[in-house]
Design a protein around this motif. Structure first.
Motif, PDB file in Angstrom:
ATOM      1  N   ARG A   1      12.847  -0.486  -5.726  1.00 53.37           N
ATOM      2  CA  ARG A   1      11.982  -0.971  -4.652  1.00 53.37           C
ATOM      3  C   ARG A   1      11.023   0.142  -4.199  1.00 53.37           C
ATOM      4  O   ARG A   1       9.855  -0.097  -3.988  1.00 53.37           O
ATOM      5  N   ARG A   2      11.533   1.320  -4.059  1.00 53.14           N
ATOM      6  CA  ARG A   2      10.709   2.456  -3.608  1.00 53.14           C
ATOM      7  C   ARG A   2       9.601   2.757  -4.631  1.00 53.14           C
ATOM      8  O   ARG A   2       8.468   3.031  -4.261  1.00 53.14           O
ATOM      9  N   ARG A   3       9.948   2.702  -5.917  1.00 54.00           N
ATOM     10  CA  ARG A   3       8.942   2.955  -6.954  1.00 54.00           C
ATOM     11  C   ARG A   3       7.834   1.909  -6.929  1.00 54.00           C
ATOM     12  O   ARG A   3       6.668   2.224  -7.110  1.00 54.00           O
ATOM     13  N   LYS A   4       8.225   0.672  -6.693  1.00 55.92           N
ATOM     14  CA  LYS A   4       7.249  -0.406  -6.634  1.00 55.92           C
ATOM     15  C   LYS A   4       6.293  -0.188  -5.455  1.00 55.92           C
ATOM     16  O   LYS A   4       5.077  -0.350  -5.585  1.00 55.92           O
ATOM     17  N   LEU A   6       5.508   2.684  -4.052  1.00 51.70           N
ATOM     18  CA  LEU A   6       4.640   3.823  -4.388  1.00 51.70           C
ATOM     19  C   LEU A   6       3.541   3.411  -5.368  1.00 51.70           C
ATOM     20  O   LEU A   6       2.381   3.818  -5.223  1.00 51.70           O
ATOM     21  N   ALA A   7       3.918   2.605  -6.355  1.00 54.19           N
ATOM     22  CA  ALA A   7       2.939   2.156  -7.346  1.00 54.19           C
ATOM     23  C   ALA A   7       1.868   1.284  -6.682  1.00 54.19           C
ATOM     24  O   ALA A   7       0.673   1.442  -6.956  1.00 54.19           O
ATOM     25  N   LEU A   8       2.278   0.397  -5.807  1.00 55.94           N
ATOM     26  CA  LEU A   8       1.322  -0.459  -5.106  1.00 55.94           C
ATOM     27  C   LEU A   8       0.411   0.360  -4.198  1.00 55.94           C
ATOM     28  O   LEU A   8      -0.796   0.100  -4.113  1.00 55.94           O
ATOM     29  N   ALA A   9       0.969   1.357  -3.548  1.00 59.30           N
ATOM     30  CA  ALA A   9       0.161   2.228  -2.694  1.00 59.30           C
ATOM     31  C   ALA A   9      -0.858   2.990  -3.535  1.00 59.30           C
ATOM     32  O   ALA A   9      -2.022   3.140  -3.131  1.00 59.30           O
ATOM     33  N   GLU A  10      -0.453   3.450  -4.694  1.00 56.73           N
ATOM     34  CA  GLU A  10      -1.359   4.175  -5.582  1.00 56.73           C
ATOM     35  C   GLU A  10      -2.483   3.260  -6.065  1.00 56.73           C
ATOM     36  O   GLU A  10      -3.653   3.658  -6.114  1.00 56.73           O
ATOM     37  N   ILE A  11      -2.139   2.030  -6.388  1.00 50.64           N
ATOM     38  CA  ILE A  11      -3.147   1.069  -6.821  1.00 50.64           C
ATOM     39  C   ILE A  11      -4.153   0.812  -5.701  1.00 50.64           C
ATOM     40  O   ILE A  11      -5.366   0.775  -5.930  1.00 50.64           O
ATOM     41  N   ARG A  12      -3.668   0.652  -4.497  1.00 49.01           N
ATOM     42  CA  ARG A  12      -4.566   0.421  -3.354  1.00 49.01           C
ATOM     43  C   ARG A  12      -5.480   1.626  -3.130  1.00 49.01           C
ATOM     44  O   ARG A  12      -6.666   1.472  -2.843  1.00 49.01           O
ATOM     45  N   GLU A  13      -4.939   2.819  -3.291  1.00 51.02           N
ATOM     46  CA  GLU A  13      -5.752   4.036  -3.145  1.00 51.02           C
ATOM     47  C   GLU A  13      -6.851   4.086  -4.204  1.00 51.02           C
ATOM     48  O   GLU A  13      -7.999   4.440  -3.913  1.00 51.02           O
ATOM     49  N   MET A  14      -6.497   3.742  -5.444  1.00 57.06           N
ATOM     50  CA  MET A  14      -7.485   3.750  -6.518  1.00 57.06           C
ATOM     51  C   MET A  14      -8.553   2.689  -6.282  1.00 57.06           C
ATOM     52  O   MET A  14      -9.745   2.939  -6.503  1.00 57.06           O
ATOM     53  N   GLU A  15      -8.149   1.521  -5.836  1.00 65.50           N
ATOM     54  CA  GLU A  15      -9.121   0.465  -5.547  1.00 65.50           C
ATOM     55  C   GLU A  15     -10.065   0.890  -4.418  1.00 65.50           C
ATOM     56  O   GLU A  15     -11.272   0.650  -4.491  1.00 65.50           O
ATOM     57  N   ALA A  16      -9.520   1.519  -3.397  1.00 66.18           N
ATOM     58  CA  ALA A  16     -10.340   1.995  -2.283  1.00 66.18           C
ATOM     59  C   ALA A  16     -11.303   3.078  -2.762  1.00 66.18           C
ATOM     60  O   ALA A  16     -12.484   3.097  -2.382  1.00 66.18           O
ATOM     61  N   ALA A  17     -10.826   3.985  -3.613  1.00 62.73           N
ATOM     62  CA  ALA A  17     -11.683   5.051  -4.141  1.00 62.73           C
ATOM     63  C   ALA A  17     -12.798   4.468  -4.998  1.00 62.73           C
ATOM     64  O   ALA A  17     -13.947   4.917  -4.930  1.00 62.73           O
ATOM     65  N   GLU A  18     -12.481   3.443  -5.770  1.00 60.19           N
ATOM     66  CA  GLU A  18     -13.508   2.815  -6.605  1.00 60.19           C
ATOM     67  C   GLU A  18     -14.555   2.123  -5.732  1.00 60.19           C
ATOM     68  O   GLU A  18     -15.755   2.264  -5.959  1.00 60.19           O
ATOM     69  N   LYS A  19     -14.123   1.416  -4.723  1.00 56.41           N
ATOM     70  CA  LYS A  19     -15.062   0.741  -3.820  1.00 56.41           C
ATOM     71  C   LYS A  19     -15.939   1.741  -3.074  1.00 56.41           C
ATOM     72  O   LYS A  19     -17.109   1.467  -2.808  1.00 56.41           O
TER      73      LYS A  19
END
Length: 87
Positions: A1-4, A6-19
Motif C-alpha cells: 500500500r505504501r509503495r502504491k 509513493l508511486a501515485l505521488a510521483e506520477i502526480r509530481e511528474m504530471e504537475a512538472a509537465e504541465k
C-alpha cells in the motif's frame, strides 16, 4: 500500500512538472534532437558546394583555410540562431 501511494505521488509530481513546463516527454526530446541532427548534416554537406569555387580560386593554403573557416562559422551561427528560435 505504501509503495502504491509513493508511486501515485510521483506520477502526480511528474504530471504537475509537465504541465508547468519543467518536464517534457522523451519522444519530444528525441524528435527535437533528430531535427537538430538533420540540420547539422545538411549544413555540413553544403560546405563543399558553397566553398569549392572559392577554395579552387586561391593558391595559398592560409586563404583556403580562411574560406573554409568563414563558411563553418557562418553555418554554426545559422544553426545556433535556428535552434534558439525553435525553427
Amino acid at each position: 500500500r505504501r509503495r502504491k501511494e509513493l508511486a501515485l505521488a510521483e506520477i502526480r509530481e511528474m504530471e504537475a512538472a509537465e504541465k508547468a513546463g519543467r518536464m517534457i516527454a522523451v519522444d519530444q526530446v528525441d524528435a527535437a534532437w533528430s531535427d537538430i541532427r538533420a540540420k547539422i548534416k545538411r549544413a555540413v554537406l553544403r560546405i563543399p558546394v558553397n566553398c569549392a569555387a572559392k577554395v579552387a580560386a586561391v593558391s595559398d593554403p592560409r586563404e583556403a583555410r580562411a574560406v573554409l573557416m568563414a563558411e563553418c562559422e557562418a553555418i554554426l551561427k545559422e544553426l545556433s540562431n535556428e535552434i534558439r528560435a525553435g525553427a
